[in-house]
Design a protein around this motif. Sequence first.
Motif, mmCIF file in Angstrom:
data_model
loop_
_atom_site.group_PDB
_atom_site.id
_atom_site.type_symbol
_atom_site.label_atom_id
_atom_site.label_comp_id
_atom_site.label_asym_id
_atom_site.label_seq_id
_atom_site.Cartn_x
_atom_site.Cartn_y
_atom_site.Cartn_z
ATOM 1 N N GLN A 183 25.500 21.856 39.670
ATOM 2 C CA GLN A 183 26.368 22.007 40.667
ATOM 3 C C GLN A 183 27.022 23.488 40.843
ATOM 4 O O GLN A 183 26.913 24.490 41.334
ATOM 5 N N GLN A 184 27.907 23.063 40.095
ATOM 6 C CA GLN A 184 29.150 23.975 38.957
ATOM 7 C C GLN A 184 28.358 25.506 38.534
ATOM 8 O O GLN A 184 28.292 26.291 38.406
ATOM 9 N N SER A 185 27.495 24.896 37.635
ATOM 10 C CA SER A 185 26.371 25.707 37.330
ATOM 11 C C SER A 185 25.941 26.810 38.253
ATOM 12 O O SER A 185 25.522 27.881 38.396
ATOM 13 N N ASP A 186 25.175 26.289 39.055
ATOM 14 C CA ASP A 186 24.968 27.232 40.505
ATOM 15 C C ASP A 186 25.757 28.141 41.112
ATOM 16 O O ASP A 186 25.290 28.960 41.540
ATOM 17 N N GLY A 187 26.911 27.337 41.070
ATOM 18 C CA GLY A 187 28.279 27.674 41.950
ATOM 19 C C GLY A 187 28.271 29.518 40.781
ATOM 20 O O GLY A 187 28.478 30.660 41.559
ATOM 21 N N THR A 188 28.280 28.917 39.246
ATOM 22 C CA THR A 188 28.700 29.880 38.585
ATOM 23 C C THR A 188 27.613 30.675 38.089
ATOM 24 O O THR A 188 27.847 32.780 38.618
ATOM 25 N N VAL A 189 26.358 30.427 38.708
ATOM 26 C CA VAL A 189 25.346 31.834 38.905
ATOM 27 C C VAL A 189 25.532 32.835 40.172
ATOM 28 O O VAL A 189 25.751 33.761 40.207
ATOM 29 N N GLY A 190 25.554 31.747 41.053
ATOM 30 C CA GLY A 190 25.978 32.711 42.241
ATOM 31 C C GLY A 190 26.984 33.840 42.335
ATOM 32 O O GLY A 190 26.746 34.813 42.459
ATOM 33 N N GLY A 191 28.353 33.476 41.142
ATOM 34 C CA GLY A 191 29.340 34.206 41.115
ATOM 35 C C GLY A 191 28.985 35.819 40.552
ATOM 36 O O GLY A 191 29.186 36.958 40.778
ATOM 37 N N LEU A 192 28.002 35.563 39.224
ATOM 38 C CA LEU A 192 27.585 36.213 38.384
ATOM 39 C C LEU A 192 26.905 36.988 38.648
ATOM 40 O O LEU A 192 26.532 38.613 38.869
ATOM 41 N N GLN A 193 25.643 37.127 39.685
ATOM 42 C CA GLN A 193 24.596 37.435 40.542
ATOM 43 C C GLN A 193 25.034 37.943 41.435
ATOM 44 O O GLN A 193 25.260 39.554 41.820
ATOM 45 N N GLU A 194 25.952 37.992 42.232
ATOM 46 C CA GLU A 194 26.827 38.725 42.838
ATOM 47 C C GLU A 194 28.079 40.109 42.715
ATOM 48 O O GLU A 194 28.011 40.651 42.466
ATOM 49 N N GLU A 195 28.731 39.447 41.258
ATOM 50 C CA GLU A 195 28.702 40.516 40.404
ATOM 51 C C GLU A 195 28.342 41.422 40.258
ATOM 52 O O GLU A 195 28.847 42.390 40.154
ATOM 53 N N ASN A 196 26.961 40.561 39.717
ATOM 54 C CA ASN A 196 25.789 41.880 38.868
ATOM 55 C C ASN A 196 25.723 42.659 39.999
ATOM 56 O O ASN A 196 25.541 44.287 39.617
ATOM 57 N N THR A 197 25.687 42.641 40.969
ATOM 58 C CA THR A 197 25.368 43.414 42.245
ATOM 59 C C THR A 197 26.659 43.561 42.781
ATOM 60 O O THR A 197 25.779 45.036 42.570
ATOM 61 N N LYS A 198 27.121 43.785 42.405
ATOM 62 C CA LYS A 198 29.048 44.973 42.114
ATOM 63 C C LYS A 198 28.697 45.744 41.551
ATOM 64 O O LYS A 198 29.090 47.434 41.601
ATOM 65 N N LEU A 199 28.446 45.577 40.054
ATOM 66 C CA LEU A 199 28.374 46.636 39.309
ATOM 67 C C LEU A 199 27.231 47.162 39.498
ATOM 68 O O LEU A 199 27.497 48.214 38.957
ATOM 69 N N LYS A 200 26.116 46.811 39.842
ATOM 70 C CA LYS A 200 24.836 47.523 39.770
ATOM 71 C C LYS A 200 25.194 48.643 41.138
ATOM 72 O O LYS A 200 25.151 49.933 40.836
ATOM 73 N N ALA A 201 26.451 48.151 41.833
ATOM 74 C CA ALA A 201 27.366 49.892 42.989
ATOM 75 C C ALA A 201 27.352 50.204 41.994
ATOM 76 O O ALA A 201 27.511 51.549 42.315
ATOM 77 N N GLN A 202 28.256 49.622 41.621
ATOM 78 C CA GLN A 202 29.609 51.536 41.019
ATOM 79 C C GLN A 202 28.746 51.779 40.042
ATOM 80 O O GLN A 202 29.261 52.633 40.142
ATOM 81 N N LEU A 203 27.765 50.725 39.528
ATOM 82 C CA LEU A 203 26.946 51.524 38.352
ATOM 83 C C LEU A 203 26.011 53.068 38.745
ATOM 84 O O LEU A 203 26.193 54.022 38.194
#
Length: 553
Positions: free
Chosen positions: A125-145
């Motif tokens: 569950q913690q890993s899934d939460g970390t993955v979700g956070g990383l995916q959200e951060e990935n989306t933000k970084l793509k928008a910034q890119l």
Amino acid sequence: MTSTLQAPAPLSAASSGSGWHGLILQRLAHRDLREKDAFAELFADHAAARSKTAALSSQLSALRLEHAQTLKVAATAQEFGSSDSARKFADLELQMRQLKDERAELYKTQGQNAQKLLKLMESVQQSDGTVGGLQEENTKLKAQLATVSVSLKDAQELIREKDHVIQILRDELQTHQLELSQREGQLEDREKRVGDLEKENKYLVDRWIQLKQEQAARMNEANEYVENALKNKATSPAITRQHSSSERIYDTGTPSFFVPKSLTRRINAHDGEINCIQMSPDGSFVATGGNDKRVILYDAHTGGIKSTLSGPVQSIMSIAFNNSSELVMGTSNDNSAKLWNVGTGRLKHTLTGHIGKVFAAKFTDAGRVISGSHDRTIKVWDLQRGFCADTIFTLSSCNDLCLLNGDGTLIASGHLDNNVRIWDTRSKSLVKEISVHFGQVTGVTMHPTQNALLTTSRDNTLKLIDLNTYQTLATYSHDSYRPGMNWTKSTFSPDGGHIASGSGDGGLCLWRTSDARFERVMKEHRSAVCGVVWGLKNVVSAEKDRGVIWWGP
């Protein structure tokens, strides 16, 4: 029971070069591999324990049944007092205790496995939460890119524009440096010429005094002759008749041309916008050129199309005929000028050498062509050998030029920087720079009978400049006159008594040259008028929207 967890392999230089999202995906893959192996071993242990527990339970049930039977046998044995029965009973009790201990151990192991399973589920569950956070951060970084990419593209475009401006400024600086060196050379030449001119002036003054003395002597003789004639009262009637005849020589009477007043014919022959119009010196042809890359020749009297000339790869910007009307020339935005034979329609010469749009060119009496371009140069072309003989740097883009004498040794040019410049093509030197306009000069035209130059400008005025004193003789303007193109040309009537010029609203405006009086505006065109030609028997004008109009009295 233990499980061996393998650590993720270190990232290679190739994988690290793929970016931060590649790093995240690789770490997630290692985690899946690691946790999958851990769960598989745990589940295998759990399944084995359950299987073993079931087997032991089955054995326990069998032993309980056997124990019950043994108890019965023991009871019977006690009743009968058998020593084998007692020994067997003791063994069964020992086995039962061992089985109970083993079952307790299995229950303990099962509890531990369940605890491990809970911990692993929490870790997932913690890993899934970390993955979700990383995916959200990935989306933000793509928008910034994406935003940074757009900003980078805008910055690159701005850099290209700045580089272009810098190149233009470098060209201007080089041109100014060249002009400065030319001016320094001209200054030396002028100092030498001043000395020569002073000597020539002294010679001319002496000669003028001598001529005046001779004229005074002739006047004295004439006065003496008149006095003698009056004394003798012998006035000759033949002389009177001769005098009257001399007066009739200067009586011009009704001019052989007319002042246009009404439309007589309209022709639409081009497939695109018209940029220029010109009439042959013999008055037999009218030519127009436009954005359809063609020069069309018309019969000046009937308006019929004689021929269509092609060859340029971009728009035609100006047209000129040679003095014999045998050759016609069209300058183009493809940085060249092309010459055709009027009779055959064949291309005779292509003059290439400019690096900008060629907006004007003229034939000289000496078999040469002089062209002006937006590359800030004027070039003199030798048609006999077919190459550029001289280049003059003009400091500003040239919109139009005209010859001040037949051989083209003196020319006038109108420029983008609002100035008119007079050039000596033999020495490639600037004779005079005239600043009388507040907008770019679109056309320059020589007066047919006087040493004066007519200029057309985007400041909505025309000016007549005396080429002897470089003073403005007259200014022509009107509320209805607004030139609509950067290459609008004006023209004189054959005797120079009238001026015609086209306006951006389709009006053809007429002024009287002598007193700058505005006479009329004729609005038959539907778009901006680019030019007008005025012959002895024809007045023809062309408009931007493909229309060519013949005018009548």
